[in-house]
Design an enzyme around this catalytic site. Structure first.
Site, PDB file in Angstrom:
ATOM      1  N   HIS A 220       0.839  -1.079  -0.021  1.00  0.00           N
ATOM      2  CA  HIS A 220      -0.146   0.054  -0.123  1.00  0.00           C
ATOM      3  C   HIS A 220       0.772   1.158   0.089  1.00  0.00           C
ATOM      4  CE1 HIS A 220      -3.080   3.064   1.170  1.00  0.00           C
ATOM      5  NE2 HIS A 220      -4.028   2.135   0.910  1.00  0.00           N
TER       6      HIS A 220
ATOM      7  N   GLU B 173       0.327   4.094   1.215  1.00  0.00           N
ATOM      8  CA  GLU B 173       0.536   4.813   2.417  1.00  0.00           C
ATOM      9  C   GLU B 173       1.767   3.962   3.359  1.00  0.00           C
ATOM     10  OE1 GLU B 173      -1.573   4.804   6.885  1.00  0.00           O
ATOM     11  OE2 GLU B 173      -3.049   5.062   5.273  1.00  0.00           O
TER      12      GLU B 173
END
Length: 280
Positions: free
Chosen positions: A122, A124
């Site tokens: 991901h 993030e």
């Protein structure tokens, strides 16, 4: 057929803030780009592109331009590169994500090996990890945490969309791997509240519809928690994906949406369900 929309369906604070910043920048009609998709909503990204704000994978060859940092944040070196290139930077990183980045940097500088609870693929998490100056590990579950090496000092943070239960389970495993543990609960409150609200709604209805990008981690998690309680739970991105067969013999439909889903998409889905009901 009754349609119940979750109170907190759609944009969270960080996503709302990021999209507002991006659309304001788009109005300026400058040479503007986002570094990665601003949020995990292909429909919002497309609207921005129509306004002239294009998505860039990197900053190669870019000069005299405005770059918008997405809500998920970017790697520390990417931000440093933007500064070196003297680009006009609009930092739309979610404040909760920013806090996780700061904790990783601080822990690392204080001699802790860092464990990030989340999805290694991901964006993030990739951004958060980049702020470590020492050893850093990404684990998605307590099973993965049980395979961590022995460490003297362990600092733990979480991807903002993780469940509290998963963070708790990983921390328990880390207690057996290190002599000193320091934990920062960096899970966004909005994520936890949204999941609890979705669970409550799933218990009350005959069918659940979860709206959000297929690349959205928090939407995927919402679908999972709904499915555990209501097997007739379906994730969609747009109203066109609704299947009338899902609503056969259904009296109550629950609708929720991921943190990157705009209200106009939710409204379109509700209107389409109402239309399906009228055509029964």
């Amino acid at each position: 057929m009754e349609i119940i929309v979750a109170k907190r369906a759609g944009f969270c604070f960080g996503v709302k803030r990021a999209t507002q910043m991006a659309f304001e920048a788009a109005k300026e009609k400058r040479n503007t780009f986002t570094l990665g998709p601003i949020i995990h909503s292909p429909q919002v990204v497309q609207k921005l592109e129509e306004m002239g704000v294009k998505v860039r994978k990197d900053l190669a060859g870019l000069s005299d331009a405005t770059i918008i940092i997405r809500s998920h944040g970017v790697a520390a070196e990417e931000l440093e590169e933007a500064v070196r290139k003297e680009l006009d930077i609009i930092d739309a990183t979610c404040p909760f994500v920013k806090k996780a980045q700061e904790h990783v940097k601080s822990l690392s500088q204080s001699g802790y090996d860092v464990v990030v609870v989340g999805d290694a693929d991901h964006p993030e998490v990739q951004g958060i990890v980049s702020y470590a100056t020492g050893k850093v590990y990404v684990v998605g579950s307590d099973e993965e945490a049980s395979r961590l090496p022995k460490m003297g000092k362990i600092g733990v943070v979480a991807q903002t969309t993780q469940s509290f239960e998963n963070l708790q389970n990983v921390v328990m495993k880390c207690l057996a791997r290190g002599g000193e543990i320091r934990v920062f609960n960096t899970i966004c409150d909005a994520t936890a509240i949204r999941q609890e609200e979705a669970k409550e709604l799933a218990r009350q209805v005959d069918c659940m519809v979860v709206i959000g990008g297929y690349n959205s981690a928090n939407t995927k998690r919402l679908t999972e928690v709904c499915t555990e309680l209501q097997p007739k739970s379906f994730q969609i991105e747009t109203a066109q994906e609704l299947n009338p067969a899902w609503f056969d013999k259904v009296e109550r439909v629950g609708v929720t949406a991921g943190a990157s889903t705009p209200k106009w998409l939710i409204d379109e889905v509700v209107e389409r369900i109402q239309q399906i009901n009228r055509n029964k």
